[in-house]
Write a protein that holds these residues in place. Structure first.
Motif, short mmCIF file in Angstrom:
data_model
loop_
_atom_site.label_atom_id
_atom_site.label_comp_id
_atom_site.label_asym_id
_atom_site.label_seq_id
_atom_site.Cartn_x
_atom_site.Cartn_y
_atom_site.Cartn_z
N ASP A 73 3.68 -4.49 -8.44
CA ASP A 73 4.30 -3.30 -9.02
C ASP A 73 3.35 -2.54 -9.94
OD1 ASP A 73 4.36 -5.43 -10.79
OD2 ASP A 73 6.33 -4.95 -11.61
N LYS A 76 0.99 -0.60 -7.72
CA LYS A 76 1.68 0.53 -7.10
C LYS A 76 1.88 1.66 -8.10
CE LYS A 76 4.06 -2.28 -3.64
NZ LYS A 76 5.32 -2.90 -3.20
N ILE A 79 -1.42 3.41 -8.22
CA ILE A 79 -1.59 4.18 -6.99
C ILE A 79 -0.74 5.45 -7.05
CG2 ILE A 79 -1.11 4.20 -4.51
CD1 ILE A 79 -1.79 1.17 -4.55
N GLY A 80 0.51 5.30 -7.50
CA GLY A 80 1.40 6.45 -7.60
C GLY A 80 0.85 7.52 -8.52
N THR A 100 5.77 2.11 -2.50
CA THR A 100 4.61 2.81 -3.07
C THR A 100 4.86 4.31 -3.08
OG1 THR A 100 3.24 1.05 -2.11
CG2 THR A 100 2.10 2.91 -3.08
N ALA A 103 6.81 4.95 -6.03
CA ALA A 103 5.96 5.01 -7.23
C ALA A 103 5.33 6.38 -7.39
CB ALA A 103 4.89 3.93 -7.15
N GLY A 169 3.48 5.92 3.50
CA GLY A 169 3.03 4.55 3.37
C GLY A 169 2.87 3.93 4.74
N VAL A 203 -0.66 6.02 0.82
CA VAL A 203 -0.64 5.17 -0.37
C VAL A 203 -0.27 3.75 0.08
CG1 VAL A 203 -0.19 6.97 -2.06
CG2 VAL A 203 1.74 5.95 -0.87
N ASP A 205 -1.11 -0.60 -1.02
CA ASP A 205 -1.84 -1.59 -1.82
C ASP A 205 -2.60 -2.53 -0.88
OD1 ASP A 205 -0.33 -4.38 -1.63
OD2 ASP A 205 1.21 -2.82 -1.72
N THR A 228 -5.55 3.34 -2.87
CA THR A 228 -5.28 1.92 -2.79
C THR A 228 -5.79 1.24 -4.05
OG1 THR A 228 -5.54 -0.05 -1.40
CG2 THR A 228 -7.43 1.44 -1.56
N ASP A 229 -5.52 -0.07 -4.16
CA ASP A 229 -5.95 -0.81 -5.35
C ASP A 229 -7.06 -1.79 -5.04
OD1 ASP A 229 -4.21 -2.41 -3.82
OD2 ASP A 229 -3.73 -3.66 -5.55
#
Length: 245
Positions: A73, A76, A79-80, A100, A103, A169, A203, A205, A228-229
């Motif tokens: 979370d 996300k 990312i949001g 996502t 988010a 997504g 978007v 993760d 992305t993360d």
């Protein structure tokens, strides 16, 4: 399910894979105990055993929406925010289904003068909190599992507008750079919105790099911005731009 099983599943969903050695160190138990845990979870269909550990199972069904909302979370949220920073006031945008994308909707709350269409009913009250934004809900069949609107009617709604940016997504990404999902009725909507947008932002993760889903949405080269993360493996097809948060 014992407490270790729940934590093992959480780690697998976050990282995509867990190892016997890593879990034994994490819980302070023997390798044999962890192997039994992984075997139990594999028998329940929750994990798939691989050499040295386990991964999320390949399959035709997604993780429950409420479970997905809790996974990664914090990532996300980042990312949001990064995606929302790309949206200019007064833009026309589409927000797709998924946690996502939800988010992104949360991060857009202070943007002014947006025209937003969404097929994500979870995003509607979030987007509606700012009275300066015009929010439109697509048509479509309600998918009860995640309050998404999908199918031909949703796609027809999308065709009525031309968007500055579509935010979508996906459920899985493979090493070629193809985007996948579980539901063909959702894929139809995603493909339509890509065709009817000046640019598309994906978007997703990093857990999506280790998952599989059957229905192909698009190729990464169709994507203007990928947020992305975690850096993905080397992709055959690349997005126009990638932002890692």
């Amino acid at each position: 399910m014992n407490f270790r099983h729940a934590k093992i599943l959480e780690l697998a969903r976050t990282e995509g894979k867990v190892t016997v050695d890593g879990l034994a160190t994490e819980f302070g138990v023997t390798l044999q105990t962890i192997r039994r845990d992984l075997s139990d979870l594999a028998e329940q269909g929750r994990l798939e055993r691989v050499h040295g550990g386990a991964i999320l199972p390949s399959g035709l069904r997604n993780i429950r929406y409420e479970d997905r909302r809790r996974l990664n979370d914090e990532a996300k949220a980042r990312i949001g925010l990064a995606c929302a920073n790309e949206v200019q006031a007064g833009s026309s945008i589409f927000i797709g289904i998924g946690t996502t994308c939800e988010a992104v909707a949360r991060a857009l709350v202070h943007h002014e003068g947006l025209l937003v269409m969404t097929n994500n009913l979870n995003a509607v009250p979030i987007l509606s909190a700012n009275a300066s934004n015009r929010v439109m809900v697509s048509g479509g069949a309600l998918r009860h599992a995640d309050a998404g609107l999908v199918g031909a009617q949703a796609a027809a709604s999308v065709r009525m507008l031309k968007f500055d940016l579509a935010v979508i997504g996906c459920s899985a990404l493979d090493q070629t750079g193809d985007l996948f999902d579980y539901d063909l009725d959702e894929v139809i909507v995603s493909q339509t919105v890509i065709e009817n947008s000046q640019a598309t932002a994906l978007v997703a993760d990093k857990s999506k790099f280790s998952r599989q889903a059957p229905a192909r949405i698009a190729r990464m080269s169709d994507i203007a911005l990928f947020v992305t993360d975690g850096a993905p493996p080397q992709l055959t097809h690349q997005p126009n731009r990638m932002v890692t948060v």
